[in-house]
Write a protein that holds these residues in place. Sequence first.
Motif, PDB file in Angstrom:
ATOM      1  N   CYS A 120       0.869  -1.178   0.000  1.00 39.64           N
ATOM      2  CA  CYS A 120       0.000   0.000   0.000  1.00 39.64           C
ATOM      3  C   CYS A 120       0.904   1.227   0.000  1.00 39.64           C
ATOM      4  O   CYS A 120       1.877   1.297   0.759  1.00 39.64           O
ATOM      5  CB  CYS A 120      -0.916   0.017   1.220  1.00 39.64           C
ATOM      6  SG  CYS A 120      -1.950   1.507   1.277  1.00 39.64           S
ATOM      7  N   SER A 121       0.576   2.199  -0.816  1.00 40.86           N
ATOM      8  CA  SER A 121       1.412   3.398  -0.908  1.00 40.86           C
ATOM      9  C   SER A 121       1.337   4.236   0.362  1.00 40.86           C
ATOM     10  O   SER A 121       2.110   5.168   0.529  1.00 40.86           O
ATOM     11  CB  SER A 121       1.005   4.226  -2.122  1.00 40.86           C
ATOM     12  OG  SER A 121      -0.401   4.368  -2.147  1.00 40.86           O
ATOM     13  N   VAL A 142      -2.972   0.152  -4.638  1.00 39.39           N
ATOM     14  CA  VAL A 142      -4.243   0.761  -5.023  1.00 39.39           C
ATOM     15  C   VAL A 142      -4.616   0.489  -6.483  1.00 39.39           C
ATOM     16  O   VAL A 142      -5.794   0.500  -6.841  1.00 39.39           O
ATOM     17  CB  VAL A 142      -4.205   2.288  -4.718  1.00 39.39           C
ATOM     18  CG1 VAL A 142      -3.251   3.008  -5.657  1.00 39.39           C
ATOM     19  CG2 VAL A 142      -5.587   2.896  -4.734  1.00 39.39           C
ATOM     20  N   TYR A 194      -4.913   9.201  -2.545  1.00 38.49           N
ATOM     21  CA  TYR A 194      -3.750   8.600  -3.220  1.00 38.49           C
ATOM     22  C   TYR A 194      -3.118   9.584  -4.202  1.00 38.49           C
ATOM     23  O   TYR A 194      -2.719   9.223  -5.297  1.00 38.49           O
ATOM     24  CB  TYR A 194      -4.128   7.276  -3.900  1.00 38.49           C
ATOM     25  CG  TYR A 194      -4.404   6.184  -2.891  1.00 38.49           C
ATOM     26  CD1 TYR A 194      -3.417   5.274  -2.528  1.00 38.49           C
ATOM     27  CD2 TYR A 194      -5.636   6.092  -2.249  1.00 38.49           C
ATOM     28  CE1 TYR A 194      -3.660   4.293  -1.562  1.00 38.49           C
ATOM     29  CE2 TYR A 194      -5.887   5.130  -1.281  1.00 38.49           C
ATOM     30  CZ  TYR A 194      -4.900   4.242  -0.949  1.00 38.49           C
ATOM     31  OH  TYR A 194      -5.141   3.277   0.006  1.00 38.49           O
TER      32      TYR A 194
HETATM   33 MO   LIG Z   1      -3.439   1.174  -0.465  1.00 38.93          MO
END
Ligand SMILES: [Mo]
Length: 389
Positions: A128-129, A230, A255
């Motif tokens: 996950c970023s 994502v 994001y």
């Molecule tokens: Mo994420």
Amino acid sequence: MDEREVTRRAVLQGGAALAGLAVFGGLPTAALAAPVAAGYEIIPWLDQPVSVPAALRDAVGQPLVWEEVGAQITPSEKFFTVKHYGQPTIAGADWRLDISGLVGQPLSFTLEQLRALPRQEVTFTVECSGNHGGPLTGLVGNATWAGTPLAPLLQAADPQAAEVVFWGADSGPGPVGDPPAPVVERFARGLSLAEALGPDVLLCYEMNGAPLHPAHGFPVRLLVPGWYGVANVKWLRRIEVLGTRYAGRFMGRDYVTQRKVVEDGQESVRFTWVGRALLKSAPARVVRGPAGYQVEGVAWGSKIARVEARVDGGPWLPTFLVAEGSDTGYEWRRWGFDWVQPTAGEHTITSRAFDTNGRLQPAPTDPVIANKLTFWESNGQITRRVKIA
Ligand SMILES: [Mo]
Ligand SMILES: Nc1nc2c(c(=O)[nH]1)N[C@H]1C(S)=C(S)[C@@H](COP(=O)(O)O)O[C@H]1N2
């Protein structure tokens, strides 16, 4: 190398690390059988991650326990989850995947039809970023995913435009207007047609040899190796070709990385959306065995050339890479070093990865990290604290 060294390195080998034999010589099978062999002990980090904050508990599940990273593959039941809009209930038999929009030939597939198409596997470290950007640090894991390549199906649909949107079945409040209008927004992400046609992009129905768990996107998720989590849309329902760029929440509002830049002598903020994965590494655990201490870690986000580590901010030291996993650059490499006679007391361990293009994982003071105004894409070097008795 002496036998004690072999034994210590054997600890890092974890489970079925047969590829490692070529590099490290005849490892005792007992050491291969368990993540930590008898006589070895894991020293927990002093800086333990905070538990998932209440506000995020619906969205984020089971972050990785770093001290448990003792094998190449993360077991599915320990793999982190992110669900922004909860978990939709989907019956596999009723489910359809449509390819629609600006296409010459709309198509629709059942799960059974997708499973009958050519099968392709890829082992890919999903991160996950948001990992390491805020309070959360375990949003990463490595799994073997299987599905059918998207490209032939997308091509068969005869796309007439260059934006491909992947719609999930999940939805949540769509924040339009003030006060927000009572409408929902579906989870979706866009890729360019060229990106969507990549040879490794899968319509994925399997994780670590079992059908996708509902938490990970059953019946089918998009899998885009080399991209942040994502992009890997779960509970995939529809693929739509659009004639304009798609700018939904997860492309244009959430994001989105904000970074300070100076242009024409003026400081301004630049917004970029989270896309491809970035080079990163992290110390995973410190192990004490009969012959001494070993530090183990992982590196991912690119093809790893080497990893260096340092203790207490001292000189960077080489580490060895475990000869396990594919060399696609999609899955993490484990690394380690023998920590020779650490003194009693508190210490810090920092790692930095280099990729095969000569890139270096940035230091926290590097402008690419230091000028970030948001927590996404935090791939800076990570320091952990440990106490040696
Ligand atoms: Mo994420
Ligand atoms: N449909 C849908 N897909 C989604 C999400 C989501 O909320 N809904 N979360 C994304 C995010 S932000 C991440 S990090 C990954 C996490 O995948 P995992 O839950 O299988 O670990 O799924 C992605 N795919």
